[in-house]
Design a protein around this motif. Structure first.
Motif, PDB file in Angstrom:
ATOM      1  N   TYR A  27       0.841  -1.197   0.000  1.00  0.00           N
ATOM      2  CA  TYR A  27       0.000   0.000   0.000  1.00  0.00           C
ATOM      3  C   TYR A  27       0.879   1.252   0.000  1.00  0.00           C
ATOM      4  N   LEU A  28       0.250   2.366  -0.322  1.00  0.00           N
ATOM      5  CA  LEU A  28       0.896   3.677  -0.285  1.00  0.00           C
ATOM      6  C   LEU A  28      -0.042   4.650   0.421  1.00  0.00           C
ATOM      7  N   HIS A  29       0.544   5.579   1.153  1.00  0.00           N
ATOM      8  CA  HIS A  29      -0.235   6.662   1.761  1.00  0.00           C
ATOM      9  C   HIS A  29      -0.054   7.907   0.892  1.00  0.00           C
ATOM     10  N   ALA A  30      -1.145   8.395   0.326  1.00  0.00           N
ATOM     11  CA  ALA A  30      -1.116   9.605  -0.492  1.00  0.00           C
ATOM     12  C   ALA A  30      -1.415  10.811   0.387  1.00  0.00           C
ATOM     13  N   GLU A  31      -0.511  11.769   0.380  1.00  0.00           N
ATOM     14  CA  GLU A  31      -0.733  13.069   1.019  1.00  0.00           C
ATOM     15  C   GLU A  31      -0.797  14.108  -0.103  1.00  0.00           C
ATOM     16  N   LEU A  32      -1.130  15.337   0.226  1.00  0.00           N
ATOM     17  CA  LEU A  32      -1.320  16.344  -0.821  1.00  0.00           C
ATOM     18  C   LEU A  32      -0.037  16.702  -1.572  1.00  0.00           C
ATOM     19  N   ASP A  33       1.118  16.269  -1.038  1.00  0.00           N
ATOM     20  CA  ASP A  33       2.377  16.523  -1.747  1.00  0.00           C
ATOM     21  C   ASP A  33       2.972  15.246  -2.343  1.00  0.00           C
ATOM     22  N   GLY A  34       2.196  14.147  -2.362  1.00  0.00           N
ATOM     23  CA  GLY A  34       2.664  12.909  -2.973  1.00  0.00           C
ATOM     24  C   GLY A  34       2.593  11.721  -2.040  1.00  0.00           C
ATOM     25  N   LYS A 113     -10.401   7.736  -8.538  1.00  0.00           N
ATOM     26  CA  LYS A 113     -10.957   7.720  -7.187  1.00  0.00           C
ATOM     27  C   LYS A 113     -10.845   6.328  -6.581  1.00  0.00           C
ATOM     28  N   PHE A 114     -10.424   6.279  -5.307  1.00  0.00           N
ATOM     29  CA  PHE A 114     -10.216   5.023  -4.593  1.00  0.00           C
ATOM     30  C   PHE A 114     -11.194   4.912  -3.418  1.00  0.00           C
ATOM     31  N   SER A 115     -11.389   3.673  -2.926  1.00  0.00           N
ATOM     32  CA  SER A 115     -12.367   3.434  -1.867  1.00  0.00           C
ATOM     33  C   SER A 115     -12.033   4.152  -0.568  1.00  0.00           C
ATOM     34  N   SER A 116     -10.754   4.449  -0.329  1.00  0.00           N
ATOM     35  CA  SER A 116     -10.355   5.163   0.894  1.00  0.00           C
ATOM     36  C   SER A 116     -10.778   6.623   0.858  1.00  0.00           C
ATOM     37  N   GLY A 117     -11.205   7.078  -0.316  1.00  0.00           N
ATOM     38  CA  GLY A 117     -11.517   8.499  -0.496  1.00  0.00           C
ATOM     39  C   GLY A 117     -10.400   9.234  -1.209  1.00  0.00           C
ATOM     40  N   ALA A 118      -9.234   8.573  -1.367  1.00  0.00           N
ATOM     41  CA  ALA A 118      -8.106   9.194  -2.069  1.00  0.00           C
ATOM     42  C   ALA A 118      -8.488   9.470  -3.521  1.00  0.00           C
ATOM     43  N   GLY A 165       0.894  12.565 -12.345  1.00  0.00           N
ATOM     44  CA  GLY A 165      -0.120  13.472 -11.850  1.00  0.00           C
ATOM     45  C   GLY A 165       0.118  13.888 -10.421  1.00  0.00           C
ATOM     46  N   VAL A 166      -0.927  14.464  -9.827  1.00  0.00           N
ATOM     47  CA  VAL A 166      -0.848  15.007  -8.470  1.00  0.00           C
ATOM     48  C   VAL A 166      -1.939  14.384  -7.593  1.00  0.00           C
ATOM     49  N   VAL A 167      -1.732  14.480  -6.297  1.00  0.00           N
ATOM     50  CA  VAL A 167      -2.727  14.012  -5.343  1.00  0.00           C
ATOM     51  C   VAL A 167      -3.757  15.122  -5.154  1.00  0.00           C
ATOM     52  N   GLU A 168      -5.013  14.782  -5.353  1.00  0.00           N
ATOM     53  CA  GLU A 168      -6.104  15.738  -5.206  1.00  0.00           C
ATOM     54  C   GLU A 168      -6.729  15.629  -3.807  1.00  0.00           C
ATOM     55  N   VAL A 169      -6.861  14.378  -3.321  1.00  0.00           N
ATOM     56  CA  VAL A 169      -7.396  14.108  -1.980  1.00  0.00           C
ATOM     57  C   VAL A 169      -6.540  13.014  -1.354  1.00  0.00           C
ATOM     58  N   ALA A 170      -6.107  13.224  -0.108  1.00  0.00           N
ATOM     59  CA  ALA A 170      -5.249  12.257   0.580  1.00  0.00           C
ATOM     60  C   ALA A 170      -6.005  10.973   0.908  1.00  0.00           C
ATOM     61  N   LYS A 172      -5.334   6.252   1.522  1.00  0.00           N
ATOM     62  CA  LYS A 172      -4.518   5.044   1.377  1.00  0.00           C
ATOM     63  C   LYS A 172      -4.878   4.316   0.090  1.00  0.00           C
ATOM     64  N   LEU A 173      -3.868   3.844  -0.635  1.00  0.00           N
ATOM     65  CA  LEU A 173      -4.066   3.063  -1.855  1.00  0.00           C
ATOM     66  C   LEU A 173      -3.444   1.700  -1.629  1.00  0.00           C
ATOM     67  N   SER A 174      -4.231   0.631  -1.778  1.00  0.00           N
ATOM     68  CA  SER A 174      -3.766  -0.724  -1.514  1.00  0.00           C
ATOM     69  C   SER A 174      -3.936  -1.611  -2.742  1.00  0.00           C
ATOM     70  N   VAL A 175      -3.042  -2.593  -2.874  1.00  0.00           N
ATOM     71  CA  VAL A 175      -3.173  -3.594  -3.934  1.00  0.00           C
ATOM     72  C   VAL A 175      -4.543  -4.245  -3.803  1.00  0.00           C
ATOM     73  N   GLY A 176      -5.256  -4.350  -4.925  1.00  0.00           N
ATOM     74  CA  GLY A 176      -6.588  -4.941  -4.936  1.00  0.00           C
ATOM     75  C   GLY A 176      -7.710  -3.917  -4.908  1.00  0.00           C
ATOM     76  N   ASP A 177      -7.379  -2.648  -4.602  1.00  0.00           N
ATOM     77  CA  ASP A 177      -8.403  -1.600  -4.573  1.00  0.00           C
ATOM     78  C   ASP A 177      -9.041  -1.411  -5.950  1.00  0.00           C
TER      79      ASP A 177
END
Length: 197
Positions: A27-34, A113-118, A165-170, A172-177
């Motif tokens: 998984y990766l944690h997306a913040e507004l700066d990447g 758009k991802f299920s975490s809201g990212a 691209g850029v992160v629009e909304v922070a 979590k992105l996980s394999v399988g999402d």
């Protein structure tokens, strides 16, 4: 907006010390700066040769993340006649999707758009570079036995290398999402104004 649904099948992280490489993770944690821990995480970056601005200038970082698709990697593998399939970590991208075969053609402004809201926003196509071609030529072989050269990748991956691209909304992105893609289309009022002019 037209919607496409795909699946996140691989995520990779590239640390400062890794050079061109990115390593698989769950998984990766997306913040507004990447992505947290990734070497491309920043709100700004230095321009290189071939950028819109002069080399060395500091500009907004439109390359906080990179992505490709299983389908596009398969196309490149076939065109290069590789004896092993190309994977997202080998071409140093953060994300690899399945079910979005023409990912590289998504226009600027499209939203993933991802299920975490990212949410990630597409900035531009990620053209293949010679440095990546050189790296791949060193580690891959062909079915025919022909030696690879750096330009084999740049030719085979033209218009199918992926996106940045850029992160629009922070989030979590996980394999399988599951990922829902809203393809950018200009607002109706713009199309109307263009037709009237």
């Amino acid at each position: 907006m037209k919607k496409i649904v795909g699946k996140l099948v691989a995520v990779n992280l590239g640390k400062e010390t890794d050079g061109l490489a990115k390593s698989p993770t769950n998984y990766l944690h997306a913040e507004l700066d990447g992505f947290v821990g990734d070497r491309h995480r920043s709100i700004q970056r230095q321009c290189w040769q071939g950028d819109k601005q002069a080399k060395g200038s500091i500009r907004r970082n439109e390359r906080q993340w990179s992505a490709t698709s299983i389908e596009e990697l398969a196309e490149i593998t076939e065109k290069m006649d590789l004896s092993q399939p190309l994977t997202a970590d080998k071409v140093s991208v953060n994300l690899c999707f399945e079910g979005i075969p023409k990912l590289s053609l998504l226009p600027k402004g499209s939203i993933l758009k991802f299920s975490s809201g990212a949410e990630l926003m597409v900035e531009e196509y990620n053209p293949p570079c010679v440095e990546m071609g050189e790296k791949l030529a060193e580690i891959f072989s062909t079915n025919s036995g022909k030696d690879l050269v750096a330009t084999d990748f740049t030719k085979a991956a033209a218009f199918s290398r992926g996106l940045v691209g850029v992160v629009e909304v922070a989030g979590k992105l996980s394999v399988g999402d599951q990922v829902s893609v809203s393809v950018y289309q200009p607002p109706l009022w713009i199309a109307k104004m263009q037709s009237e002019s």
